[in-house]
Design an enzyme around this catalytic site. Structure first.
Site, PDB file in Angstrom:
ATOM      1  N   THR A 116      43.357 -12.896 -21.845  1.00  0.00           N
ATOM      2  CA  THR A 116      43.456 -13.348 -23.242  1.00  0.00           C
ATOM      3  C   THR A 116      42.423 -12.589 -24.081  1.00  0.00           C
ATOM      4  OG1 THR A 116      42.071 -15.260 -22.729  1.00  0.00           O
ATOM      5  CG2 THR A 116      44.453 -15.610 -22.822  1.00  0.00           C
ATOM      6  N   LYS A 129      40.658 -13.507 -14.825  1.00  0.00           N
ATOM      7  CA  LYS A 129      40.549 -13.385 -16.277  1.00  0.00           C
ATOM      8  C   LYS A 129      39.500 -14.377 -16.750  1.00  0.00           C
ATOM      9  CE  LYS A 129      41.786 -15.285 -19.196  1.00  0.00           C
ATOM     10  NZ  LYS A 129      41.771 -16.278 -20.295  1.00  0.00           N
ATOM     11  N   THR A 186      39.998 -19.367 -20.739  1.00  0.00           N
ATOM     12  CA  THR A 186      38.956 -19.204 -19.714  1.00  0.00           C
ATOM     13  C   THR A 186      39.478 -18.753 -18.376  1.00  0.00           C
ATOM     14  OG1 THR A 186      38.759 -21.437 -18.859  1.00  0.00           O
ATOM     15  CG2 THR A 186      37.558 -20.937 -20.864  1.00  0.00           C
ATOM     16  N   ASN A 200      33.509 -16.937 -32.372  1.00  0.00           N
ATOM     17  CA  ASN A 200      34.009 -18.286 -32.142  1.00  0.00           C
ATOM     18  C   ASN A 200      34.114 -19.102 -33.421  1.00  0.00           C
ATOM     19  OD1 ASN A 200      34.519 -18.790 -29.209  1.00  0.00           O
ATOM     20  ND2 ASN A 200      32.541 -17.740 -29.144  1.00  0.00           N
TER      21      ASN A 200
END
Lengths: 405, 405
Positions: free
Chosen positions: B158, B184, B195, B400
């Site tokens: 991702t 990942k 995550t 974020n």
């Protein structure tokens, strides 16, 4: 509780709170420990011996003054508290213990009591010996006054952007009693420069055992519900002196409850000021977890949500990211059934087992302003707890990265 | 372990690691779940039934596919793993469970096995139903190949900035066996976007019980020693398939140890890549805690230090702030005597009960580069553990905060 709070949560009407209760005097002083020339030494004195209670950091890397103060508060009685800012006297070995002890001796000589009746703490950088020459010169010059509460509050600050004071009064048995307090700490984001210290006074007569239990209750529901970054300090301490100067019989029953309630009001007000003063923070985040099986469960979930850097970062830019609330709650160690969970952002229910479909723009609107109110209901019971934190901004990182020891 | 690692810790020589072991095929596919048009569907197949072991997130807000995969791995045997990125299928209620189950059924129809032999996971945003129309169209088109490991690794990404693959081989009873893996996760800093997921294959014959214990050991000492921000995801999963395709008797004794060691090498390499790929990170931080009474104690202290935002922020600007190491260690819940503690930054001892007086500029020099090595000795015993983290930069917050669901 009196007065207006400004955007940062400070309360100008509480100026000098620590000496509002009868029979207390205090002062601040510039001893020269801080290079800035700002006040860095503070003294609080009770005219009469006071019952006392204290709580201390659980950090294993305990600073020297915490060791000394723990011993001095063990018998539940104190006359004074002496504190310096600018240097934490931590990781300083035997020399640090001797220096902290000498601070209590110098103070005891000044006011005429035993060294064992003096609470001592330090706040500032770790790993440096105290400049005892400065303190040996300064402490004998201290002149506590009955209106010195505000000077005390200013002298314990390190990276705080405003002084944190709160005061409340209550009546019991026909007597009006006062509880005052001040604290320092920009959240817990500067542990190595100091973090949290808090001091409380009351002129109510409270026996040592009752004081201890009221104090622990108030601390658990105020300071222990604030987080900025999860880091805890080597020097965190909070202490209360109850000198009974306003007269009356030792409190019990409903009178004791009234005292406990006033104390909780004062400590909660101070705790919320800390959350709002978190380094780089633009808003306070208030998180209520309801529907839990126990207060401990509610507390654990609320504090874990308050700590989440992902949620804190999202809220700094008005992102109503309730997935991050669920994610954070899930690691608190408290079992729940996701199907029974609901989440509110302010008065909007955004999740109720599945997404409720509230438009994102509408939810985002609720994250504006100085405080964001979040609630998560676990659907399991009746217990509820509230924790306070702040958003995480680039300024936090900039400050903590650029600050060089 | 083979090959060179670049500055980010990636290992080009491990390209296609997941299908290096015999009897495995894999592929990636663009199903259209991601708006970016990048690959978002991956399939791993073992030619023969394989023993399997898996570990899952402890997060209470568990995603739907984790529930299904837990049931499917309960009997210790699997044929395939199907995974999508771009959508986590979490907080999706009964519909989410049905969708995850349908993914396993579609996969089982494709390769000719039972749905219960298919591991399934999803990674991406929380709270949205899977686009099942896209998956119903895409899964029947999947064409796993014996050189498809790299495509699988790319399709599960991702926010990762590079694919994470590692491979190792070992000999036992005259046979050469291979262990391959991919993962990942940009640390754990994007839990709501996905995550960590990790997949391992081996052509070694390993019985279910032995596989389970080797796997848990390797996970505890690799992925469970990595932290970026302490947030854990709703979808974290790690699974291994052992199909025995290279032949030989089920491993035991020294052969089983050789397998466990190779597996730990692969999982540790992947874990370190995650730490280095932490969002906004400029360096990996490696923290070894030695002199502990037990491995658990050493682990707890090392992980707590790795998590400290104050330390991470300091190291981003080369500040050798060992006070922050002491402060962080002190809240790990592990008792120690500060007088017995030593701290090293690289090969410099900066604290040994008290400050050693190493010039700050010299210590700062040791915090340059792609990796900073810290060590804290507790002076209590012989146990030692290492955790990996990364520095905290303004870029972390920017990313974020600016990412909007």
């Amino acid at each position: 509780m009196t007065g207006n709070h400004d955007a940062l949560g400070a309360n100008p009407d509480a100026e000098g709170a620590l000496t509002r209760a009868q029979g207390f005097s205090a002062c601040g002083f510039t001893a020269g420990i801080k290079e800035s020339g700002l006040p860095d030494l503070a003294l609080l004195v009770s005219d009469h011996p006071a019952t006392a209670a204290a709580v201390y950091t659980q950090n294993q890397s305990t600073a020297a003054p915490v060791h000394i103060s723990k011993a001095h508060t063990a018998n539940g009685s104190l006359r004074a508290a002496v504190v310096n800012s600018g240097n934490a006297n931590c990781a300083t070995g035997e020399q640090g213990l001797a220096d902290a002890r000498e601070m209590t001796q110098l103070t005891a000589s000044l006011i005429g009591c035993e060294a064992e009746e003096v609470f001592v703490n330090s706040t500032g950088i770790i790993g440096h010996y105290l400049p005892m020459d400065l303190l040996r010169s300064a402490i004998p010059q201290l002149a506590p006054a009955s209106d010195g509460g505000a000077d005390f509050a200013r002298s314990i600050m390190t990276t705080d952007t405003f002084q944190k004071e709160a005061v409340a009064s209550f009546e019991a048995n026909g007597v009006t009693y006062t509880v005052g307090g001040c604290a320092k700490g920009a959240g817990m984001i500067h542990p190595d420069m100091a973090t949290m210290l808090a001091f409380f006074t009351t002129d109510a007569p409270v026996a040592a055992g009752a004081l201890e239990s009221c104090f622990r209750f108030a601390m658990d529901r105020s300071f222990n519900m604030v987080t900025v970054d999860g880091d805890t300090s080597t020097n965190d301490s909070s202490v209360i002196l109850a000198n009974g100067a306003a007269g009356g019989e030792p409190l019990s029953g409903a009178s004791l409850e009234a005292f406990g309630s006033a104390l909780l009001d004062v400590s909660t007000a101070l705790a919320k000021m800390m959350a709002r003063d978190g380094e780089g923070a633009t808003k306070r985040i208030s998180i209520t977890v309801s529907g839990a099986k126990s207060w401990n469960d509610a507390r654990d979930v609320a504090r874990t949500i308050a700590l989440s850097p992902l949620l804190k970062a999202a809220l700094s830019k008005y992102d109503p990211n309730w997935g991050r609330i669920l994610m954070a709650a899930g690691r608190a160690g408290v079992p729940y059934d996701l199907d029974q969970v609901s989440i509110w952002i302010s008065d909007l229910c955004v999740f109720d087992g599945t997404a409720t479909g509230v438009p994102e723009a509408e939810a985002s609107q609720k994250t504006q302003g100085d405080e964001v109110f979040l609630r998560m209901d676990l659907g399991q019971g009746d217990a509820e707890a509230t924790a306070w934190g702040c958003d995480l901004t680039e300024e936090y990182v900039r400050f903590n990265a650029d600050y060089v020891t």
